[in-house]
Design a protein around this motif. Structure first.
Motif, PDB file in Angstrom:
ATOM      1  N   ARG A 155      35.294   2.339  84.075  1.00  0.00           N
ATOM      2  CA  ARG A 155      36.397   1.776  84.848  1.00  0.00           C
ATOM      3  C   ARG A 155      37.700   2.547  84.646  1.00  0.00           C
TER       4      ARG A 155
ATOM      5  N   TYR B 121      29.071  11.658  88.603  1.00  0.00           N
ATOM      6  CA  TYR B 121      27.991  11.553  89.580  1.00  0.00           C
ATOM      7  C   TYR B 121      27.046  12.742  89.374  1.00  0.00           C
TER       8      TYR B 121
ATOM      9  N   CYS C 281      29.729   4.921  85.181  1.00  0.00           N
ATOM     10  CA  CYS C 281      30.482   3.988  86.015  1.00  0.00           C
ATOM     11  C   CYS C 281      31.690   3.455  85.251  1.00  0.00           C
TER      12      CYS C 281
ATOM     13  N   GLN D 108      25.782   3.000  81.995  1.00  0.00           N
ATOM     14  CA  GLN D 108      26.834   2.583  82.923  1.00  0.00           C
ATOM     15  C   GLN D 108      28.219   2.762  82.317  1.00  0.00           C
TER      16      GLN D 108
ATOM     17  N   LEU E 163      22.663   2.639  89.179  1.00  0.00           N
ATOM     18  CA  LEU E 163      23.873   2.400  88.416  1.00  0.00           C
ATOM     19  C   LEU E 163      25.060   2.300  89.362  1.00  0.00           C
ATOM     20  N   GLY E 164      25.913   1.307  89.107  1.00  0.00           N
ATOM     21  CA  GLY E 164      27.108   1.138  89.926  1.00  0.00           C
ATOM     22  C   GLY E 164      26.745   0.952  91.388  1.00  0.00           C
ATOM     23  N   ARG E 165      27.494   1.594  92.247  1.00  0.00           N
ATOM     24  CA  ARG E 165      27.226   1.541  93.682  1.00  0.00           C
ATOM     25  C   ARG E 165      26.289   2.677  94.082  1.00  0.00           C
TER      26      ARG E 165
ATOM     27  N   PRO F   6      34.483   8.569  87.322  1.00  0.00           N
ATOM     28  CA  PRO F   6      33.034   8.411  87.115  1.00  0.00           C
ATOM     29  C   PRO F   6      32.298   9.739  87.258  1.00  0.00           C
TER      30      PRO F   6
END
Length: 467
Positions: free
Chosen positions: A160, A166, A158, A154, A212-214, A164
């Motif tokens: 911050r 994908y 992901c 993450q 992971l994440g959203r 990110p």
């Protein structure tokens, strides 16, 4: 009893070394046969261990200069303790050659993980428990390890403070015990638990990964899966090759949580093939320990010249002020000189033994030492349900404090526990603490860093000696 191995521990900023003469690979085994004549002699460049007609000479002048006489003219000493068949004592140091010590210490680099998924080779993933299909057969055009050394994906997918990442359907990322793929690649053989985004096998309900994440990516646990590739279309195999305890710890320490300037901690999780949950709490010292260790000796033939017999002898100095002799003493004794095989000897008489009539020729063997780095740690292992219940307080505390739980494979846990269980006896002997027992309190151990080839060679040698 001959010496199997010599182990010396040294901590930075200390003018002292602890020495363990390992005379049996079974630590704390009762002494079966005692020699009537045993002694340790120390000089500035090393020490020797003698019993009957056998003498081992250990030179440490490459690393240290040993104190043989203080500025006040007194002879320093440390009590020699018998622990089973083994001897433990300490030596004061006058000089420490830090540069040479660093040069002669084995440096281990973090190696690449052995991934058995190849680009452009069709493969599919199955549940390791029931063989249910988790990912249908496909090819990956791009396969790469996560750019950060951390095993927590993450932090990469992901992040911050960065754009990110994908994964596309043609991309596969991997790290220690996990794969990261696009969510679109999951097959009908998995289901998602409501709320916490865990991914389970639809047949046996084994947890095989998480979102992971959203839901931008899927992290799959490699130990919960088996690989079927184009190279072996009818056989299941592990996704990764073997990872040694050294490589495992080097990677895990990237995720260690600092709790003070001197200590960090790790919270590890593994699942046994029968579904048993296991936890391992580690509290690791930030300062490394230096270990000087000899090769395991094959004592079946003491006349072999495979351990540096061409090395120069120890410095010859017959004065009682330059060298001193340490006789074996019981741990409860306050005197370093005790009778060994001669009840008529005055226990306070520190003079050298009188010359005896000529006997069999003494066999002398030089022991070479290698330098290793390692970490000193305390650990608490919960391997059964009862252990998990007894150690629930520390688990709850660590979770409440935000400590991340890192999942490793059961095989990794077995290897890591094997090293910790073996080295905790060394740590207890070298630091002169009570032998380890099963308890609810963390136990002291070392993990010594060694190259993969050295690890496998040592395992083979231990197996050979045990056989």
């Amino acid at each position: 009893m001959p010496v199997d191995q010599v182990i010396i521990s040294y901590m930075r900023s200390r003018n002292w070394i602890n020495v363990l003469l390992l005379r049996s690979m079974n630590l704390f085994q009762p002494v079966l046969v005692e020699s009537p004549s045993e002694k340790i002699e120390v000089s500035a460049n090393g020490f020797s261990w003698s019993e009957q007609n056998l003498e081992y000479r250990i030179l440490v002048n490459e690393f240290f200069e040993i104190v043989t006489k203080t500025d006040d003219g007194e002879v320093p000493y440390s009590f020699v303790e018998m622990q089973g068949n083994n001897l433990v004592f300490g030596l004061a140091l006058r000089r420490i050659k830090h540069r040479v010590m660093d040069q002669r210490t084995c440096d281990v680099e973090q190696s690449d993980l052995l991934l058995r998924i190849n680009p452009f080779t069709p493969c599919c993933l199955h549940c390791s428990n029931c063989a249910n299909l988790v990912m249908e057969q496909r090819q990956f055009h791009r396969i790469q390890e996560v750019a950060m050394t951390t095993m927590q994906p993450q932090n990469y997918f992901c992040a911050r403070n960065r754009v990110p990442v994908y994964p596309t359907e043609e991309e596969l990322f991997f790290g220690l015990n996990y794969l990261v793929i696009s969510p679109d690649l999951l097959g009908i053989g998995v289901t998602t638990t409501p709320g916490n985004h865990l991914i389970e096998c639809s047949r046996c309900k084994q947890c095989v990964g998480e979102y992971l994440g959203r839901d931008v990516a899927v992290q799959l646990y490699a130990d919960a899966l088996r690989l079927v590739s184009g190279d072996s279309p009818f056989g299941f195999e592990e996704i990764f090759g073997h990872v040694t305890p050294t490589q495992l710890m080097m990677r895990l320490l990237h995720d260690a949580e600092p709790i003070s300037p001197e200590k960090t901690r790790l919270f590890l999780k593994a699942v046994r093939p029968d579904g048993q949950l296991q936890y391992l709490h580690l509290q690791v010292d930030t300062k490394q320990v230096h270990i000087l260790r000899s090769e395991l000796l094959d004592t079946s033939d003491l006349d072999r010249k495979s351990h540096g017999l061409d090395a120069p002898p120890m410095e010859a100095d017959t004065s009682s002020e330059s060298d001193f002799e340490m006789r074996l003493s019981d741990t409860s004794s306050s005197s370093i000189n005790q009778p060994t095989g001669d009840d008529s000897m005055d226990p306070l008489d520190s003079s050298l033994p009188k010359p005896k009539a000529a006997g069999p020729q003494k066999s002398v063997q030089y022991i070479q030492l290698r330098g290793f780095r390692g970490c000193r740690l305390k650990y608490l292992f919960s391997g059964e349900d009862q252990d998990l219940i007894e150690n629930e307080d520390i688990t709850t505390t660590w979770l409440d404090e935000g400590t991340q739980v890192l999942r490793i494979s059961y095989g990794m846990m077995v290897d890591l526990m094997g090293e910790l269980n073996a080295n905790e006896h060394l740590a207890a002997a070298l630091e002169k603490v009570s032998p380890p027992i099963k308890s609810r309190h963390p136990r002291l151990s070392y993990l010594i860093y060694e190259a993969d080839e050295d690890f496998y060679a040592r395992q083979e040698q231990i197996t050979k000696l045990a056989g």
